[in-house]
Write an enzyme that holds these catalytic residues in place. Structure first.
Site, PDB file in Angstrom:
ATOM      1  N   HIS A   3       6.177  53.767  97.227  1.00 35.70           N
ATOM      2  CA  HIS A   3       7.383  54.085  96.451  1.00 35.70           C
ATOM      3  C   HIS A   3       7.468  53.090  95.293  1.00 35.70           C
ATOM      4  CE1 HIS A   3      12.053  54.838  96.659  1.00 35.70           C
ATOM      5  NE2 HIS A   3      11.462  55.623  95.784  1.00 35.70           N
ATOM      6  N   ASP A  12      15.126  42.498  78.978  1.00 36.24           N
ATOM      7  CA  ASP A  12      14.836  41.085  79.228  1.00 36.24           C
ATOM      8  C   ASP A  12      13.986  40.873  80.485  1.00 36.24           C
ATOM      9  OD1 ASP A  12      16.019  39.719  77.005  1.00 36.24           O
ATOM     10  OD2 ASP A  12      17.951  40.439  77.749  1.00 36.24           O
ATOM     11  N   ALA A  68      23.715  62.116  90.210  1.00 34.62           N
ATOM     12  CA  ALA A  68      23.323  63.180  89.270  1.00 34.62           C
ATOM     13  C   ALA A  68      21.938  62.853  88.720  1.00 34.62           C
ATOM     14  CB  ALA A  68      24.335  63.268  88.138  1.00 34.62           C
ATOM     15  N   ASN A 103      14.077  52.479  84.795  1.00 34.98           N
ATOM     16  CA  ASN A 103      14.370  51.569  83.670  1.00 34.98           C
ATOM     17  C   ASN A 103      13.226  50.591  83.445  1.00 34.98           C
ATOM     18  OD1 ASN A 103      16.831  52.823  83.509  1.00 34.98           O
ATOM     19  ND2 ASN A 103      18.002  51.159  84.430  1.00 34.98           N
ATOM     20  N   TYR A 108      18.583  70.047  97.308  1.00 35.78           N
ATOM     21  CA  TYR A 108      18.534  68.773  96.578  1.00 35.78           C
ATOM     22  C   TYR A 108      17.081  68.275  96.443  1.00 35.78           C
ATOM     23  CZ  TYR A 108      18.590  63.925  95.424  1.00 35.78           C
ATOM     24  OH  TYR A 108      18.306  62.735  94.808  1.00 35.78           O
ATOM     25  N   GLY A 109      16.769  67.703  95.284  1.00 34.25           N
ATOM     26  CA  GLY A 109      15.412  67.273  94.936  1.00 34.25           C
ATOM     27  C   GLY A 109      14.599  66.663  96.064  1.00 34.25           C
ATOM     28  N   LYS A 132       9.006  63.356  97.837  1.00 35.15           N
ATOM     29  CA  LYS A 132       9.144  62.414  98.955  1.00 35.15           C
ATOM     30  C   LYS A 132       8.376  62.893 100.191  1.00 35.15           C
ATOM     31  CE  LYS A 132      11.812  59.932  96.477  1.00 35.15           C
ATOM     32  NZ  LYS A 132      11.340  58.643  95.979  1.00 35.15           N
ATOM     33  N   CYS A 144      17.511  51.716  92.083  1.00 32.22           N
ATOM     34  CA  CYS A 144      17.561  50.271  91.811  1.00 32.22           C
ATOM     35  C   CYS A 144      16.810  49.919  90.527  1.00 32.22           C
ATOM     36  CB  CYS A 144      16.986  49.478  92.970  1.00 32.22           C
ATOM     37  SG  CYS A 144      18.067  49.428  94.407  1.00 32.22           S
ATOM     38  N   GLY A 145      16.569  50.907  89.656  1.00 34.87           N
ATOM     39  CA  GLY A 145      16.047  50.579  88.334  1.00 34.87           C
ATOM     40  C   GLY A 145      14.547  50.741  88.140  1.00 34.87           C
TER      41      GLY A 145
HETATM   42  C1  OXD Z   1      14.267  59.438  94.463  1.00 33.75           C
HETATM   43  C2  OXD Z   1      14.754  58.647  95.605  1.00 33.75           C
HETATM   44  O1  OXD Z   1      14.807  60.527  94.201  1.00 33.75           O
HETATM   45  O2  OXD Z   1      14.123  57.622  95.892  1.00 33.75           O
HETATM   46  O3  OXD Z   1      13.307  59.011  93.813  1.00 33.75           O
HETATM   47  O4  OXD Z   1      15.747  59.027  96.249  1.00 33.75           O
HETATM   48 MN    MN Z   2      12.404  57.289  94.690  1.00 46.37          MN
END
Ligand code: OXD
Ligand code: MN
Length: 612
Positions: free
Chosen positions: A255, A522, A395, A283, A226-227, A235, A279-280
């Site tokens: 972060h 917004d 995902a 975006n 996993y990434g 990370k 948490c965006g």
């Molecule tokens: C990410 C995480 O993949 O914070 O960026 O988990």
């Molecule tokens: Mn992250």
């Protein structure tokens, strides 16, 4: 012998015995090969030919499934092992010589014990596999703020992702060799790069560890593809190891997204914002201004969506680079409404992991809202809503940052961008208003240290549980949080021209459980207020927790807020904040005497105001 099968791959991927002019690097690669015993070793050069050959191999063995070439050219679906879908914080360790240096915020293991435990897993684990050596650079290749590493992995999926997420290959190797030989000539050690060793092992959650040895600039990760566990530049290096390095070298590894906001006068303010995982951040980094703002000439420039390295420049301001070259974004919830720029970014040359599929082989996820329906879920089974979502909630898409329509060319600037404002934020259904400004740097550090948020699917474990996630670094700080807060405080020196610090909460809910703030585009209204504060122009109301805008201080034309929404988004609830500050005090006390006095004093100052 080479483990690759396709003819195309045979010509481009070849085993190579020694790939570098740097003896220290060759020696480490040889040591790893002696431990893991791969059938072949491949040094990655980052070329198109290499990438095509790897992709052909992964298509042949089913690691990558081609997506609809008309709608998503050059794009692939990867299905991970169903037990390997997120970061594993309970299996992630920081292995410093002294336990206190890792702090209560990390799981700790003594370095010798940790090496022994994980090396036993690595022993012979690459038999029958190819070992890939990936030299990479975090940050623009010619930036003094960038740092390099080498990841060794047995996963071609990791290689393909690292190629999108970092500057990987020949140029990075040249920099590693230059820095290594330069340092050796000055009598220092030649291995200036971060050493990352990764194997997917058996993908067995019982045989999985992500270990960090910050004193040795070393990472060892076993048992996950996993990434966040496997793309070691992200990370593990750019946050856990880099935060440790940054402390001794006088910079910050955070972060945070980095976004440039250009006003109609053509002036761009860069904002760095820390929100917990999912948490965006992506975006906000790719925000499209509301229509009126677009008409007036506002523009948004994306520098980064997840990680920010900052250091003071000669003029006393903080300058930031995005160490990454791509986005590893959360797919569910990404839509034409929430993030049209992200949808445009991932139209081609993208790796999707654990999404669902439509009948005509297009990627699909919950919240995509494009009128299509899934027929296959993320495990590859026929989609049945009774059996869960089509896409895994965590995902992901992996894609080059340059494909983003709002990509900022300043992302390549070796000096970085000057930061005007730092924003902290979390998912808080109650109490926390839409935005407030810290009165000074020390207060701002406390605002970051006190951050709380409800947990998300980016890590395994319960979702929606409120926890303290200081500066969104709870899973990522490579040393004791008490020392980390002290390091943050140390930037407040005479002559420093530090950014203003704000806190936001896009996730405040009403009595009916619905979000009170429209969010997404917004949110620019809130950023405009911050920039107004930076320029000394925007109004605000002082409270014990900081300066809040009155509803009239924000441009709210075109959005209808209910009375309840206005009261909660722009209101200050004294009793609730008093309880919150008691809980923040207890949290800081959990770090004992190592917690900086200045931070405790600040908490007590505000607690005193709230008690009145
Ligand atoms: C990410 C995480 O993949 O914070 O960026 O988990
Ligand atoms: Mn992250």
């Amino acid at each position: 012998m080479n483990a690759l099968s396709s003819d195309a791959s045979k010509s481009a991927i070849h085993p190579s015995a020694s790939g570098s002019s740097l003896v220290a690097l060759n020696r480490w690669v040889a040591e790893v090969a002696a431990l893991t015993r791969p059938d072949a070793i491949h040094w990655c050069d980052g070329s198109d030919e290499e990438s095509e050959a790897l992709i052909a191999q992964m298509q042949a063995d089913g690691t990558l499934l081609p997506l609809n070439p008309d709608t998503h050219p050059g794009s692939w679906l990867h299905r991970s092992h169903p037990d390997d879908v997120a970061r594993v914080e309970h299996l992630t360790f920081v292995c410093t010589s002294e336990q206190d240096d890792a702090g209560p915020n990390n799981h700790w293991m003594a370095p010798a014990e940790a090496h022994a435990k994980i090396d036993a897993l690595f022993d012979g684990c690459m038999r029958g596999r190819t070992m890939y050596v990936i030299p990479y650079c975090m940050g623009p290749i010619d930036s003094p703020l960038s740092r390099c590493g080498v990841e060794i992995t047995d996963s071609p999926y990791v290689v393909a992702n690292m190629r999108l997420m970092t500057r990987m290959g020949a140029d990075a190797l040249a920099r590693i060799e230059r820095e290594g030989s330069g340092q050796a000539a000055r009598g220092g050690p030649a291995d200036t790069f971060v050493k990352g060793l990764h194997s997917i092992g058996e993908l067995d959650p019982e045989r999985r560890f992500i270990m960090h040895f910050p004193e040795e600039l070393t990472i060892k990760s076993y048992g996950s593809g996993y990434g966040g566990n496997a793309l070691l530049g992200k990370k593990c290096h750019a946050l856990r190891i880099a935060s440790y390095q940054a402390r001794s070298e006088g910079w910050l590894a955070e972060h945070m997204l980095i976004v440039g906001i250009e006003n109609p006068q053509g002036e761009t303010h860069y904002v760095a914002a820390a929100f917990p995982s999912a948490c965006g951040k992506t975006n906000l980094a790719m925000l499209i201004p509301p229509e009126g703002y677009r008409r007036d000439g506002w523009k948004v420039w994306t520098v980064g969506d997840d990680i920010c390295w900052m250091r003071p420049g000669a003029d006393g301001r903080l300058y930031a680079i995005n160490p990454e070259a791509g986005y590893f974004g959360v797919a569910p919830g990404t839509s034409a409404k929430s993030n049209p720029n992200a949808l445009e970014t991932i139209r081609k040359d993208t790796i999707f992991t654990n999404v669902g599929l439509t009948a005509d082989n297009q990627p699909w996820w919950e919240g995509l809202d494009n009128g299509q329906q899934p027929v296959t879920d993320w495990r590859g089974n026929p989609y049945d809503p009774a059996k869960g979502p089509a896409a895994h909630p965590n995902a992901r898409f992996t894609v080059s940052a340059k494909q983003c329509p709002s990509w900022s060319p300043m992302a390549e600037d070796p000096q970085g961008v000057p930061i005007s404002a730092i924003v902290f934020g979390g998912r808080r259904a109650s109490l926390v208003p839409l935005v407030f400004e810290a009165r000074d740097w020390t207060h701002g550090v406390l605002v970051g240290a006190a951050m709380g948020s409800e947990t998300t699917a980016a890590a395994t474990g319960a979702v929606g549980v409120m926890r303290r996630d200081p500066m969104a670094m709870k899973p990522f700080c490579g040393y004791n949080f008490a020392d980390y807060f002290g390091h943050w405080l140390s930037f407040d020196t005479p002559g420093a021209k530090l950014p203003k610090i704000f806190h936001v909460n896009w996730f405040r809910k009403g009595d009916d459980g619905r979000f009170l703030w429209p969010g997404f585009g917004d949110n620019l209204r809130v950023l405009e207020w911050m920039i107004g504060r930076v320029r000394g122009e925007a109004g605000g109301v002082e409270t014990p927790i900081g300066t809040l805008p009155a509803a009239g201080d924000l441009k709210l034309d075109g959005i209808a807020l209910s009375e309840e929404a206005e009261a909660r988004l722009f209101g200050f609830e004294q009793a609730g904040w008093k309880a919150e500050f008691d809980s923040i005090g207890e949290y800081l006390d959990g770090y004992g005497s190592r917690m900086p006095q200045a931070l405790k004093a600040e908490q007590q100052r505000i607690a005193g105001l709230l008690a009145d």
